[in-house]
Motif scaffolding. Structure first.
Motif, PDB file in Angstrom:
ATOM      1  N   SER A  12       0.813  -1.211   0.000  1.00  0.00           N
ATOM      2  CA  SER A  12       0.000   0.000   0.000  1.00  0.00           C
ATOM      3  C   SER A  12       0.850   1.266   0.000  1.00  0.00           C
ATOM      4  CB  SER A  12      -0.913   0.012   1.230  1.00  0.00           C
ATOM      5  OG  SER A  12      -1.730  -1.122   1.269  1.00  0.00           O
ATOM      6  N   GLU A  21       5.881  -1.061   6.249  1.00  0.00           N
ATOM      7  CA  GLU A  21       6.044  -2.130   5.264  1.00  0.00           C
ATOM      8  C   GLU A  21       7.458  -2.687   5.302  1.00  0.00           C
ATOM      9  OE1 GLU A  21       2.834  -0.739   1.829  1.00  0.00           O
ATOM     10  OE2 GLU A  21       4.957  -0.356   1.553  1.00  0.00           O
ATOM     11  N   THR A 222      -4.284   0.191  -2.404  1.00  0.00           N
ATOM     12  CA  THR A 222      -3.807  -1.181  -2.196  1.00  0.00           C
ATOM     13  C   THR A 222      -4.128  -1.970  -3.458  1.00  0.00           C
ATOM     14  OG1 THR A 222      -4.275  -0.970   0.168  1.00  0.00           O
ATOM     15  CG2 THR A 222      -3.859  -3.171  -0.675  1.00  0.00           C
ATOM     16  N   VAL A 237      -1.108  -9.161   1.511  1.00  0.00           N
ATOM     17  CA  VAL A 237      -1.402  -7.732   1.451  1.00  0.00           C
ATOM     18  C   VAL A 237      -0.867  -7.069   2.708  1.00  0.00           C
ATOM     19  CG1 VAL A 237      -3.213  -5.989   1.306  1.00  0.00           C
ATOM     20  CG2 VAL A 237      -3.493  -8.174   0.105  1.00  0.00           C
ATOM     21  N   SER A 239      -1.187  -3.593   4.495  1.00  0.00           N
ATOM     22  CA  SER A 239      -1.940  -2.345   4.530  1.00  0.00           C
ATOM     23  C   SER A 239      -1.301  -1.402   5.544  1.00  0.00           C
ATOM     24  CB  SER A 239      -3.398  -2.622   4.909  1.00  0.00           C
ATOM     25  OG  SER A 239      -4.111  -1.422   5.083  1.00  0.00           O
ATOM     26  N   ASP A 275      -8.308   3.714   3.055  1.00  0.00           N
ATOM     27  CA  ASP A 275      -7.842   2.533   2.390  1.00  0.00           C
ATOM     28  C   ASP A 275      -9.079   1.896   1.787  1.00  0.00           C
ATOM     29  OD1 ASP A 275      -5.577  -0.127   3.487  1.00  0.00           O
ATOM     30  OD2 ASP A 275      -6.203   0.517   1.514  1.00  0.00           O
ATOM     31  N   ILE A 277      -9.147  -1.145   0.560  1.00  0.00           N
ATOM     32  CA  ILE A 277      -8.880  -2.567   0.445  1.00  0.00           C
ATOM     33  C   ILE A 277     -10.043  -3.411   0.953  1.00  0.00           C
ATOM     34  CG2 ILE A 277      -7.703  -2.628   2.684  1.00  0.00           C
ATOM     35  CD1 ILE A 277      -6.930  -4.732  -0.474  1.00  0.00           C
ATOM     36  N   ARG A 327      -1.833  -5.726   9.057  1.00  0.00           N
ATOM     37  CA  ARG A 327      -2.103  -4.305   9.290  1.00  0.00           C
ATOM     38  C   ARG A 327      -1.399  -3.830  10.552  1.00  0.00           C
ATOM     39  NH1 ARG A 327      -6.906  -2.849   6.680  1.00  0.00           N
ATOM     40  NH2 ARG A 327      -8.220  -4.555   5.939  1.00  0.00           N
TER      41      ARG A 327
END
Length: 404
Positions: A12, A21, A222, A237, A239, A275, A277, A327
């Motif tokens: 993201s 990240e 995302t 994923v 986020s 977001d 997502i 997350r």
């Protein structure tokens, strides 16, 4: 023997929040292999905004001996905001004139449209730290299959996904004619990642070809859809927003901060960049449930038959997708405010001090969290990302073991 599932890494956007990240990726490349017994391979890498930079970074070092996660984490840990982005007061004073179209483009840089911040130092980091020629080498060697970078085209507002894959730059993916998700094959260069990460107003728009582009997170923060259309069978994923059920309720300090422009702009950025997502994941889960129910009701021929029919329209058929979403366990805006408040004000650039004053008694610093490229903030995010991933190690092992 059936081919192993294609695993996609989906990253993201969120400016300086991207250090989170880096922490997750550090765990994946340095700690998970000790339990998994191998380096985790991602066939597909898709990123938007700072996630686009990270996708290209990983693609350029997609081998265990290159330690991509560790190198990225070290980079984030060493940042000083004064050495990454700068803002001169005259840039703010000139903003009203630029809004009316006067002096809208720098004569010295016809490949940029003005943003408040000077991002030359950040651009140099992207050009220097990502081994751009190695992306092609790793594609040819089979370490990766596709890399996708999402950016928003200024003139049209549409999302353009710049894709480099084993097929080379020629031609276009079969889903390239989707009006909502344009795809263009290319050989990725620094300007693609920088365009994807160009936060509107703050960072200058970047020209690619004849068009200017800004942050891909405006429409596709995302980039799950490109990963699926490139053939992913399972998606990891990362986020940069907390799960909806963990979002804090309004507090008195927030309400007092509402009249300030900095607070409001931070919330606007959150709404734009963080977001969408949940909607994409919900749609994917509905399709998974329908495929499972159809197979139960009509037998094993159901999935290949419906996939063949869908492929005629979309370029690729339906298939069950396995997901793993990670997350932040803490609010990254609050962490930015805490980090900036903990350092001597004299060490902060003037614009950061101004933002801190504008927040007043509010514990949140959402606007600052996108811009505070400083190790006093980013070190904490790297550690948080690694810790959040470590707590879910069993899920990571199961996710990758079944993909072997």
């Amino acid at each position: 023997m059936p081919a192993p599932p294609r695993v996609a890494l989906v990253l993201s956007g969120g400016g300086a929040r991207g250090a989170y990240e880096a922490g997750v990726l550090r765990y994946l490349s340095e700690e998970l292999p000790q339990r998994l017994g191998r380096f985790p391979r991602f066939a597909i890498l898709c990123g938007s905004s700072v996630g686009a930079i990270h996708s290209c970074f990983w693609a350029s070092r997609a081998r265990a001996d290159a330690h991509p996660g560790q190198a990225l984490a070290d980079l984030w840990r060493g940042l000083r905001v004064r050495n990454v982005v700068s803002l001169r007061p005259r840039e703010l004073l000139a903003a009203p004139f630029r809004a009316m179209g006067w002096g809208r483009r720098s004569r010295a840089r016809s490949d940029r449209l003005y943003g408040f911040f000077n991002t030359r130092a950040l651009e140099e980091i992207v050009q220097r730290e990502i081994r751009w020629t190695a992306i092609s080498e790793h594609l040819r060697a089979g370490h990766i299959e596709s890399v996708s970078v999402a950016a928003t085209e200024v003139a049209t507002g549409r999302i353009v996904n710049f894709v480099q894959s084993v097929r080379g730059p020629g031609g276009a993916p079969p889903w390239s004619h989707d009006a909502a998700l344009v795809a263009r094959r290319t050989r990725l260069r620094p300007q693609h990642a920088l365009a994807s990460a160009a936060i509107p107003v703050f960072f200058p728009a970047v020209r690619i070809g004849r068009s200017f582009y800004v942050d891909g997170g405006l429409r596709l923060n995302t980039p799950l859809a490109p990963a699926l259309r490139l053939g992913a069978d399972r998606v990891l994923v990362v986020s940069l927003s907390q799960a909806p059920e963990r979002l804090p309720v309004a507090r008195e300090g927030r309400e007092r901060a509402l009249p300030t422009a900095a607070f409001l702009y931070g919330k606007v950025l959150n709404a734009l960049l963080i977001d969408h997502i949940e909607r994409d994941l919900a749609q994917m889960r509905v399709i998974n449930a329908l495929l499972e129910a159809g197979s139960d009701a009509f037998g094993p021929e159901f999935l290949p038959r419906i996939s063949a029919a869908v492929a005629q329209e979309r370029g690729r058929g339906f298939r069950p997708i396995r997901e793993l979403v990670i997350r932040p366990s803490r609010d990254l805006g609050e962490m930015a405010g805490d980090a900036a408040a903990a350092v001597p004000r004299s060490t902060l650039p003037w614009w950061a001090r101004a933002l801190m004053r504008s927040f007043g008694s509010s514990v949140e610093a959402d606007t600052l969290s996108y811009l505070y490229f400083d190790r006093s903030y980013t070190e904490g995010l790297v550690d948080l990302g690694a810790a959040d991933a470590r707590r879910r190690e069993d899920e990571f092992v199961a996710f990758f073991e079944s993909a072997a």
